[in-house]
Design an enzyme around this catalytic site. Structure first.
Site, PDB file in Angstrom:
ATOM      1  N   GLY B  70       0.781  -1.229   0.000  1.00 12.73           N
ATOM      2  CA  GLY B  70       0.000   0.000   0.000  1.00 12.73           C
ATOM      3  C   GLY B  70       0.813   1.279   0.000  1.00 12.73           C
ATOM      4  O   GLY B  70       0.246   2.367   0.075  1.00 12.73           O
ATOM      5  N   GLN B  71       2.129   1.172  -0.082  1.00 18.41           N
ATOM      6  CA  GLN B  71       2.926   2.399  -0.108  1.00 18.41           C
ATOM      7  C   GLN B  71       2.611   3.208  -1.364  1.00 18.41           C
ATOM      8  O   GLN B  71       2.283   2.649  -2.409  1.00 18.41           O
ATOM      9  CB  GLN B  71       4.416   2.066  -0.054  1.00 18.41           C
ATOM     10  CG  GLN B  71       4.829   1.499   1.291  1.00 18.41           C
ATOM     11  CD  GLN B  71       6.203   0.872   1.247  1.00 18.41           C
ATOM     12  OE1 GLN B  71       7.126   1.431   0.650  1.00 18.41           O
ATOM     13  NE2 GLN B  71       6.349  -0.286   1.848  1.00 18.41           N
ATOM     14  N   ARG B  72       2.738   4.518  -1.233  1.00 13.95           N
ATOM     15  CA  ARG B  72       2.317   5.418  -2.307  1.00 13.95           C
ATOM     16  C   ARG B  72       2.938   5.052  -3.653  1.00 13.95           C
ATOM     17  O   ARG B  72       2.262   5.025  -4.678  1.00 13.95           O
ATOM     18  CB  ARG B  72       2.678   6.864  -1.941  1.00 13.95           C
ATOM     19  CG  ARG B  72       2.223   7.883  -2.973  1.00 13.95           C
ATOM     20  CD  ARG B  72       2.620   9.280  -2.566  1.00 13.95           C
ATOM     21  NE  ARG B  72       2.020   9.661  -1.301  1.00 13.95           N
ATOM     22  CZ  ARG B  72       0.791  10.148  -1.196  1.00 13.95           C
ATOM     23  NH1 ARG B  72       0.032  10.258  -2.263  1.00 13.95           N
ATOM     24  NH2 ARG B  72       0.328  10.502  -0.022  1.00 13.95           N
ATOM     25  N   ILE B  74       3.848   2.294  -4.768  1.00 13.36           N
ATOM     26  CA  ILE B  74       3.394   1.004  -5.299  1.00 13.36           C
ATOM     27  C   ILE B  74       1.966   1.070  -5.819  1.00 13.36           C
ATOM     28  O   ILE B  74       1.567   0.266  -6.662  1.00 13.36           O
ATOM     29  CB  ILE B  74       3.506  -0.080  -4.201  1.00 13.36           C
ATOM     30  CG1 ILE B  74       4.954  -0.231  -3.742  1.00 13.36           C
ATOM     31  CG2 ILE B  74       2.967  -1.408  -4.664  1.00 13.36           C
ATOM     32  CD1 ILE B  74       5.143  -1.243  -2.635  1.00 13.36           C
TER      33      ILE B  74
END
Lengths: 201, 182
Positions: B70-72, B74
């Protein structure tokens, strides 16, 4: 000729769409009613087992075709903290089905209060309301006259709209078809809330 | 004859496979939730760089759960996984109020994706074990879930850490596996 045929095709197959809200306290039987409706009116529908229905904290949807009308049901969670979401659907709906648990005498006044807020809303002016006294399959349940008495405060707020109180058991299906057929008649003749029109894709 | 009926039974009851997409912001608790579902050790969870996939059995279904990081940076890759999704599970950190707007924005964009059209969505309001967690009803209102009209949705309070609420959510998933088609 093409225009004539395509016009004829549209006329034969188009459905007027009406959005129906299913409201009421938690555990009144709203989602069971929705499942029973889908089962009764859709030949191919393979519904979920009624015994497996869990608490709705969100939205269930369903579609039912009755004649030339298509009812789109929006079944909303009924817990007190979720009732603040109900009015966000009022402007778009053509009918309301309010479900009461006829076996829950303790919460009847709570149900009446929620109902009073519904019928008092200006966003629902003139919108037909079907009140379902559900769980009538249970022997000890309250009768229709009992429920009407408990809700008598609200009659002056119903105003100019079609309103019917119907005994029903969402579990057994009793009263479900009659209720929906009544609702179809009412929403179709209500000129103040025209249907959404959509061709069948 | 007995053998034939046995074979017929076996053949007529294959597990239905369900493709579940598990999304949400970084640190929402997606991987903890996935491991909770798979009954795996949750004591060492690190940020997901790529994705995790696990198959989980529940109520006669084989759930293939795809947990995407969920990192920006990605998030643009989420789109690669949308195809053939049966259920979307969106995980929210209920205690991180500063990011409610961000997570609501991401969810809104997801629901506008054509490949996810009409896909039922379960929102897990995670980290309910924390005192600062917002209740599910407040999150539902804050995220404007009431604007959803074309699909069934449910918000479920849970704690992926303790497991509370997780099974209830998965019960809902199994009930709504076919909701997309009707």
């Amino acid at each position: 000729m093409y225009t004539l045929l395509s016009g004829l095709y549209k006329y034969m197959f188009q459905k007027d769409e009406y959005c129906i809200l299913i409201l009421g306290l938690d555990n009144a039987g709203k989602t069971t009613f929705l499942e029973q409706s889908k089962t009764r009116f859709n030949k191919n529908y393979k519904g979920m087992s009624l015994s497996k229905i869990t608490t709705t904290v969100g939205l269930n949807i369903g579609t039912v075709d009755v004649g030339k009308a298509r009812l789109m049901f929006w079944d909303l969670g009924g817990q007190e903290e979720l009732q603040s979401l109900w009015d966000k659907y009022y402007a778009e709906c053509h009918g309301v089905i309010y479900v009461i648990d006829s076996t829950d005498e303790e919460r009847l006044s709570e149900s009446k209060e929620a109902f009073e807020k519904v019928v008092s809303s200006e966003a629902l002016d003139g919108v037909p309301i079907l009140v379902l006294a559900n769980k009538q399959d249970v022997e000890t349940c309250l009768s229709i006259p009992d429920i009407k008495t408990a809700f008598s405060d609200c009659t002056c707020k119903i105003g100019r709209r079609d309103c019917l109180t119907q005994a029903c058991s969402a579990l057994t299906g009793k009263g479900v078809r009659e209720g929906i057929e009544w609702m179809v008649k009412c929403v179709v003749r209500n000129v103040h809330r025209p249907p959404r029109q959509r061709d069948i894709t | 004859m007995g053998l034939l009926s046995i074979l017929r039974k076996l053949k007529s009851a294959p597990d239905q496979e369900v493709r579940i997409l598990l999304l949400g912001l970084d640190n929402a608790g997606k991987t903890t939730l996935l491991k909770q579902l798979a009954s795996e050790d949750i004591s060492h969870i690190t940020p997901t760089q790529g994705f995790n996939i696990k198959s989980v059995q529940s109520q006669g279904f084989k759930l293939n759960v795809w947990d995407i990081g969920g990192q920006r940076k990605i998030r643009p890759y989420w789109r690669s996984y949308f195809e053939n999704t049966d259920i979307l599970i969106y995980v929210i950190d209920s205690a991180d109020r500063k990011r409610f707007e961000e997570t609501g924005q991401e969810l809104t964009e997801l629901l506008e994706e054509e490949k996810l059209s009409c896909v039922p969505v379960l929102i897990f309001a995670n980290k309910q074990d924390l005192l600062t967690a917002a209740p599910a009803s407040e999150i539902a209102e804050g995220l404007n879930l009431h604007t959803i009209r074309d699909r069934v949705w449910q918000i479920q309070s849970c704690s992926a850490l303790t497991g509370e609420g997780v099974q209830d959510g998965m019960n809902w998933v199994c009930k709504n596996v076919n909701a997309k088609k009707k």
